[in-house]
Design a protein around this motif. Structure first.
Motif, short mmCIF file in Angstrom:
data_model
loop_
_atom_site.label_atom_id
_atom_site.label_comp_id
_atom_site.label_asym_id
_atom_site.label_seq_id
_atom_site.Cartn_x
_atom_site.Cartn_y
_atom_site.Cartn_z
N UNK A 1 0.84 -1.19 0.00
CA UNK A 1 0.00 0.00 0.00
C UNK A 1 0.88 1.25 0.00
N UNK A 2 0.32 2.32 -0.52
CA UNK A 2 0.97 3.63 -0.50
C UNK A 2 0.25 4.49 0.52
N UNK A 3 1.02 5.26 1.28
CA UNK A 3 0.45 6.10 2.31
C UNK A 3 0.77 7.56 2.02
N UNK A 4 -0.26 8.39 2.02
CA UNK A 4 -0.15 9.82 1.79
C UNK A 4 -0.47 10.52 3.10
N UNK A 5 0.50 11.23 3.67
CA UNK A 5 0.28 11.86 4.97
C UNK A 5 0.41 13.38 4.83
N UNK B 1 -9.21 5.18 2.75
CA UNK B 1 -8.62 4.14 1.91
C UNK B 1 -9.34 4.14 0.57
N UNK B 2 -8.56 4.18 -0.52
CA UNK B 2 -9.16 4.16 -1.87
C UNK B 2 -8.64 2.94 -2.63
N UNK C 1 -3.99 10.86 -8.15
CA UNK C 1 -4.61 12.18 -8.06
C UNK C 1 -5.68 12.23 -6.97
N UNK C 2 -6.51 11.18 -6.90
CA UNK C 2 -7.53 11.12 -5.87
C UNK C 2 -6.91 11.09 -4.48
N UNK C 3 -5.87 10.29 -4.30
CA UNK C 3 -5.23 10.17 -3.00
C UNK C 3 -4.54 11.47 -2.59
N UNK C 4 -3.93 12.15 -3.55
CA UNK C 4 -3.31 13.45 -3.25
C UNK C 4 -4.36 14.47 -2.83
N UNK D 1 -5.15 11.26 6.25
CA UNK D 1 -4.19 10.25 5.84
C UNK D 1 -4.90 9.41 4.78
N UNK D 2 -4.28 9.26 3.63
CA UNK D 2 -4.91 8.53 2.53
C UNK D 2 -4.06 7.33 2.16
#
Length: 321
Positions: free
Chosen positions: A66-70, A83-84, A100-103, A111-112
């Motif tokens: 998984x990738x985590x965007x904080x 979570x997407x 793009x959605x997660x950003x 947190x995405x």
């Protein structure tokens, strides 16, 4: 003669299943092409918005990443997690497809996480919608734990996705929410199949072939389904674990969902069971029909804006403290 009939029937079943997977793979990106209003739901990513951690592990499998965007602001006592889950017909796609959605979600202070799951392909011939949903369930504690290690204490979450990812998001929100390490507050998704009845999947010829319907839905459920089971309580039990609508009750989380009236990939008729279940159980929800669109939701800009506005409204209502 009997052998010829059996061979012909077997070929028809095979073709129905192949057509389904080809159609779903072809629909991997369900989103519409770029529209001028899309800038309202996108950001130009910089270090001032946040940081991305890629390919974090939640298991031993190759796809268990998984990738985590904080967010850049790490001063809050707690954060909401969104979570997407990616599209791709259960056979292709990647968490990076939804960057793009997660950003955008991260830019709103969440947190995405974008999460991969084992795709059904030559390397994973036994993968199914059920096994994929189990992987998503197993991933969430790792996502929450990793966020905590980075200094972001997560105490609530939402889950989302498109197409295949929408199906998996609904299953987690409705079937598995009670296993979540943090409370699930809402779900939003677009064109994710939530029910599996042959008569609703006529676009693949399943209404005319119990054998094809049993074959396809058996593959998706990860278990043997015989043609004679269709329409019986035994069939309902067999597909319950992949049928999100069957898990809806009075405690189901608020839901935003979108479906195209002319969708031939995730047949529009299949969404009526979800709509009915949400209504009958008085679940807070917005079910948005795109009257001129197919699986890509491409011909109803006003509806897409309404969908995204509702996503923001629900996030602001149920995910903010």
């Amino acid at each position: 003669m009997i052998r010829e009939k059996k061979t012909g029937k077997g070929l028809f079943v095979f073709l129905c299943i192949i057509i389904f997977f080809i159609s779903f793979v072809g629909s991997m990106v369900f989103k519409a092409a770029y529209k001028p209003w899309a800038k309202d739901y996108a950001v130009v990513w910089t270090d001032e918005i946040g940081k991305i951690y890629t390919d974090l592990s939640y298991g031993e499998g190759e796809a268990h990443k998984f990738d985590l965007y904080v967010p850049a602001d790490d001063t809050k006592e707690s954060y909401g997690l969104v979570v997407y889950l990616h599209a791709g017909g259960f056979t292709t796609g990647d968490k990076a497809d939804d960057k793009e959605m997660l950003q955008w979600l991260c830019s709103k202070g969440y947190v995405a996480a974008g999460t991969n799951y084992s795709l059904k392909n030559e390397e994973n011939p036994t993968a199914s919608v059920y096994s994929q949903s189990e992987e998503i369930k197993a991933s969430i504690p790792f996502v929450v734990e990793e966020a905590g290690k980075l200094g972001y204490q997560v105490d609530r979450m939402a889950i989302s996705g498109g197409s295949a990812g929408g199906c998996l998001a609904l299953l987690y929100a409705y079937r598995d929410a009670d296993t979540s390490p943090v409370p699930v507050k809402m779900v939003f998704e677009a064109v994710g199949p939530a029910s599996f009845y042959a008569e609703d999947w006529a676009t693949y010829g399943l209404d005319k072939s119990p054998e094809a319907a049993a074959g396809l839905f058996g593959i998706m459920a990860g278990k043997e389904i015989k043609p004679e089971m269709l329409g019986t309580p035994e069939y309902e039990d067999a597909v319950k674990d992949i049928s999100a609508y069957m898990w809806v009750n009075e405690n189901t989380v608020p839901t935003v969902c979108a479906y195209g009236v002319y969708d031939k990939v995730c047949p529009f008729d299949s969404s009526k069971h979800l709509k009915k279940a949400l209504e009958e159980n008085n679940v807070i929800h917005d079910y948005i029909e795109f009257p001129h669109s197919g699986h890509a939701l491409q011909n109803d800009d006003k509806c897409y804006i309404r969908y995204m506005d509702k996503v923001v409204e629900y996030l602001d209502t149920y995910m903010m403290q």
